[in-house]
Design an enzyme around this catalytic site. Structure first.
Site, PDB file in Angstrom:
ATOM      1  N   ASP A 513      62.929  43.230  56.909  1.00  0.00           N
ATOM      2  CA  ASP A 513      62.944  41.779  56.719  1.00  0.00           C
ATOM      3  C   ASP A 513      64.385  41.308  56.760  1.00  0.00           C
ATOM      4  OD1 ASP A 513      61.458  39.223  55.919  1.00  0.00           O
ATOM      5  OD2 ASP A 513      62.994  39.348  54.363  1.00  0.00           O
ATOM      6  N   GLU A 515      67.097  37.857  55.973  1.00  0.00           N
ATOM      7  CA  GLU A 515      67.356  36.534  55.417  1.00  0.00           C
ATOM      8  C   GLU A 515      68.448  35.892  56.264  1.00  0.00           C
ATOM      9  OE1 GLU A 515      65.584  35.123  53.087  1.00  0.00           O
ATOM     10  OE2 GLU A 515      64.406  36.932  52.671  1.00  0.00           O
ATOM     11  N   HIS A 564      67.137  32.255  49.039  1.00  0.00           N
ATOM     12  CA  HIS A 564      67.474  33.676  48.927  1.00  0.00           C
ATOM     13  C   HIS A 564      68.564  33.974  47.906  1.00  0.00           C
ATOM     14  CE1 HIS A 564      70.796  32.393  51.416  1.00  0.00           C
ATOM     15  NE2 HIS A 564      70.001  32.135  52.427  1.00  0.00           N
ATOM     16  N   HIS A 654      61.754  36.402  48.584  1.00  0.00           N
ATOM     17  CA  HIS A 654      62.795  35.763  49.394  1.00  0.00           C
ATOM     18  C   HIS A 654      64.121  36.508  49.324  1.00  0.00           C
ATOM     19  CE1 HIS A 654      60.284  32.478  50.642  1.00  0.00           C
ATOM     20  NE2 HIS A 654      60.031  32.129  49.396  1.00  0.00           N
ATOM     21  N   ASP A 659      61.005  41.386  49.892  1.00  0.00           N
ATOM     22  CA  ASP A 659      59.957  41.095  50.870  1.00  0.00           C
ATOM     23  C   ASP A 659      59.614  42.325  51.708  1.00  0.00           C
ATOM     24  OD1 ASP A 659      60.000  38.563  49.897  1.00  0.00           O
ATOM     25  OD2 ASP A 659      60.856  37.618  51.667  1.00  0.00           O
TER      26      ASP A 659
END
Length: 714
Positions: A513, A515, A564, A654, A659
């Site tokens: 994942d 951000e 985040h 987040h 995640d």
């Protein structure tokens, strides 16, 4: 007043519409006056309209209250049956005409969950002894300083300890199911394995021992190792894999080179100088009546060669000293631990107090002999100066760590300090060595001087620098008990099959994942965090994670920070994406990439491939599409909704790592359901997920067109 159910209102409305149509029809069939218009056609039309209206209302009623709730209930039951988890939830419809059916189904689901919990509890009880043995194995492996690797016949890593990652120098390239030859040179391993297999076959004139030593290098040829390989057999005597233990001998080679240099100096370099001196001295002794000018020339030779000999002896002494420093077994030692042990050892001197001041640092040496040397020095200062209160402080120098012992009084003279070097230290604990022997072994030449405060003196010991960072916790991101092994990988595996034909259970996944600073990669938004975790054999390996903060090279918008929590200060000293992306590629290897709404994350990554000099050509799975494949588009497939539905707790929502771990757990549950529905190979899943993506795309286009037509009407 009790509120009427929704179905009652709908039925009442349908009856009212039908009654109105009937009344209108009756009114219309009243005989008309002579010469009036015939209403037969109107009556027929109203009758048809009434039938259509009643049918439409009935169909809407069935779809809303029976068909749709039935489908939702069916999906929930199917998900519960296909999942092996005891916390799988069934989302019941809120409005329905199913009567007690949802309640009955929920009761059956509770009974099934209870049965699964009892079964799991029984299995856990039955495997308690195995878990205890597993804990022993983990403790033993993590306590070994040697690197341990266990591989199957396809040279895939199926077990390793933390020391292996440290010794090999590339922890991101080590993982379950990863190729051994990504980190270790192939020919020595292959040759040793071939030799041992010949022994196993019972070739004549060969010993039957199924282990052998070998020497190899790392895959990048930067380090050299002394290894030992042992074959692993199953109960039928078939070779299923092999075990390798590794010791880094790179520094040993340096010490061997130092030893060779000392040997050459003794046997070759000094021989010529000594020969010249001997010849000159013998000539002078043999001819005492030599002329003065000739005598002067021989004296000059003796003087010149003596100077050379003195210089070479000094150089030789320096080399021998460095050689001995490297040969003695040493490790990183925390100064705080040394002081704590020293306090216990000085318990026989109740008046003496030690105080650790400043920030404790790490030094490199032999912990026991260093503690005994400090004990000897404190006792000597106490006897010589009468001091009872001592401060111990570690200071970081350019190449050394200075350990200062301070007290109120006068410094120790050089002569007195030299006399202490001959004092026996520690008795039999270190073989009866003298204080000077211990300090010389550590390359330490202490001195005494006035302290930083008035009336204070200190004794400074320059010790060797630690090999670890002084102010960073080692491996702070690793869990206390990482899952580092899986014996299921020992099974035979046909490595030449096409990817599409491989079973899901055989694949190695990396769930990841990202951000970002925002949602628009073409508009300049950048990745600021990327995390990944490996999933092998249906298990999320929390010990094999990748987690990096990235400097995006631009300010992070406050609206993004709200999600985040990563600020400009957090990324200020972090590496850019060009540095992190190759590291992530090394961690991923040839595994299947998995993400939730993967196309979004892959778009950001693909735009940075050229800058980073890497290419992610791995196959990609999307858990959002897989969920849509299982349950259709009527369900909510967001990560939050799926985690609620599957009973998965998200820690750190987040955040890239939070995640990632949640998506990895979701992937395990989805694979269970895919296999239960008959999807066995990767190709079948990819084909079906592509069809699900096309259906979602068409549905989205149709919905958008419908909304556009509706807005044009209004």
């Amino acid at each position: 007043m009790r509120q009427r159910p929704f179905v009652t209102w709908v039925l009442t409305g349908a009856v009212a519409v039908a009654a109105a149509i009937v009344v209108l029809a009756v009114y219309s069939v009243t005989p008309s006056e002579p010469g009036g218009t015939d209403n037969t056609a109107l009556v027929a039309s109203l009758g048809v309209l009434g039938v259509v209206a009643v049918g439409l209302v009935s169909w809407l009623l069935l779809e809303r209250l029976l068909m749709r709730p039935s489908r939702k209930l069916s999906r929930g039951v199917r998900a519960l049956l296909e999942s092996r988890q005891a916390n799988q939830e069934i989302i019941l419809p809120r409005r329905h005409a199913l009567g007690d059916l949802p309640t009955t189904v929920e009761s059956l689901a509770d009974a099934l969950r209870k049965s699964r919990r009892e079964t799991r509890k029984a299995m856990q009880s039955a495997t308690a002894e195995l878990s205890e043995q597993k804990t022993w194995l983990e403790t033993i492996l993590q306590g070994l300083s040697e690197g341990v690797l266990v591989c199957n016949r396809q040279h895939q890593i199926m077990l390793y300890n933390r020391a292996a990652g440290t010794i090999l120098g590339h922890p991101e390239a080590i993982g379950l199911g990863r190729p051994l030859f990504n980190v270790l040179s192939s020919p020595p391993v292959q040759h040793t394995l071939e030799r041992l297999e010949r022994r196993h076959k019972g070739d004549v004139d060969l010993p039957t021992e199924l282990s052998a030593p070998f020497v190899c290098t790392s895959a990048d040829a930067q380090r050299m190792f002394h290894g030992r390989m042992a074959l692993i057999q199953n109960s039928q005597g078939q070779i299923t894999g092999y075990l390798i233990t590794l010791v880094d001998i790179s520094s040993d080679l340096t010490r061997l080179a130092q030893g060779d240099a000392v040997r050459r100096a003794l046997t070759r370099d000094l021989r010529g100088v000594v020969g010249n001196l001997r010849a000159a001295a013998e000539t002078v002794a043999s001819y005492p009546d030599m002329k003065p000018e000739e005598r002067q020339s021989f004296d000059a030779v003796i003087r010149s060669e003596s100077e050379k000999l003195s210089e070479q002896i000094d150089e030789l002494a320096h080399q021998i000293r460095g050689y001995n420093l490297g040969r003695w077994p040493m490790a990183d030692v925390f100064v705080g631990d040394l002081v704590n042990c020293l306090q216990q050892r000085l318990m026989d001197l109740p008046d003496v107090r030690l105080t650790l001041v400043g920030l404790p640092l790490w030094v490199h040496g032999d912990s026991l002999s260093l503690m005994l040397a400090l004990d000897c020095l404190v006792r000597q200062v106490h006897d010589h100066a009468g001091a009872t209160a001592f401060d111990v402080e570690a200071l970081l120098g350019d190449t050394r760590v200075y350990v200062d012992i301070s007290w109120q009084g006068e410094p120790i003279t050089t002569g007195e300090l030299n006399r202490w070097m001959a004092i026996p230290c520690g008795g039999d604990e270190v073989g009866g060595q003298h204080l000077g022997d211990i300090l010389e072994r550590h390359g330490c030449e202490p001195w005494s001087q006035t302290g930083r405060r008035e009336g204070q003196a200190l004794l400074r010991l320059p010790l060797m620098m630690s090999r670890r960072p002084q102010f960073m916790e080692e491996e702070e991101r690793l869990p206390a008990r990482p899952e580092f092994y899986d014996f299921g990988l020992m099974q035979e595996y046909a490595g030449d099959e096409a990817l599409a034909a491989r079973r899901l259970a055989d694949l190695s996944f990396v769930v990841f994942d990202c951000e970002m600073t925002g949602l628009n990669p073409e508009g300049g938004d950048e990745i600021i965090s990327i995390a990944g975790v490996r999933v092998v054999n249906g298990r999320v390996l929390t010990g094999e994670t990748f987690d990096r903060i990235i400097n995006p090279g631009r300010p992070i918008p406050p609206g993004s920070v709200r999600f985040h929590g990563i600020t400009d200060d957090d990324v200020q000293d972090k590496p850019p994406i060009e540095v992190v992306l190759p590291q992530f590629k090394s961690f991923v290897g040839d595994a299947v990439l998995v993400a939730h709404n993967a196309a979004f994350d892959m778009k950001f990554i693909s735009m940075k491939e050229r800058e980073a000099g890497v290419r992610f050509d791995n196959p990609v799975l999307d858990t959002l599409l897989l969920s849509a494949l299982l349950d259709g588009d009527e369900e909510d497939h967001s990560l939050d909704a799926l985690c609620d539905r599957y009973g998965i707790a998200i820690t750190g929502r987040h955040t890239a790592l939070g995640d990632t771990l949640a998506t990895a757990e979701l992937l395990v549950r989805i694979i269970e359901r895919l296999e239960a529905q008959g999807y066995q190979t990767f190709g079948e899943v990819m084909k079906a997920s592509r069809m699900a993506a096309e259906l979602r795309h068409r549905s989205a286009v149709f919905s958008a067109q419908g909304e556009g037509m509706e807005s044009s009407r209004t």
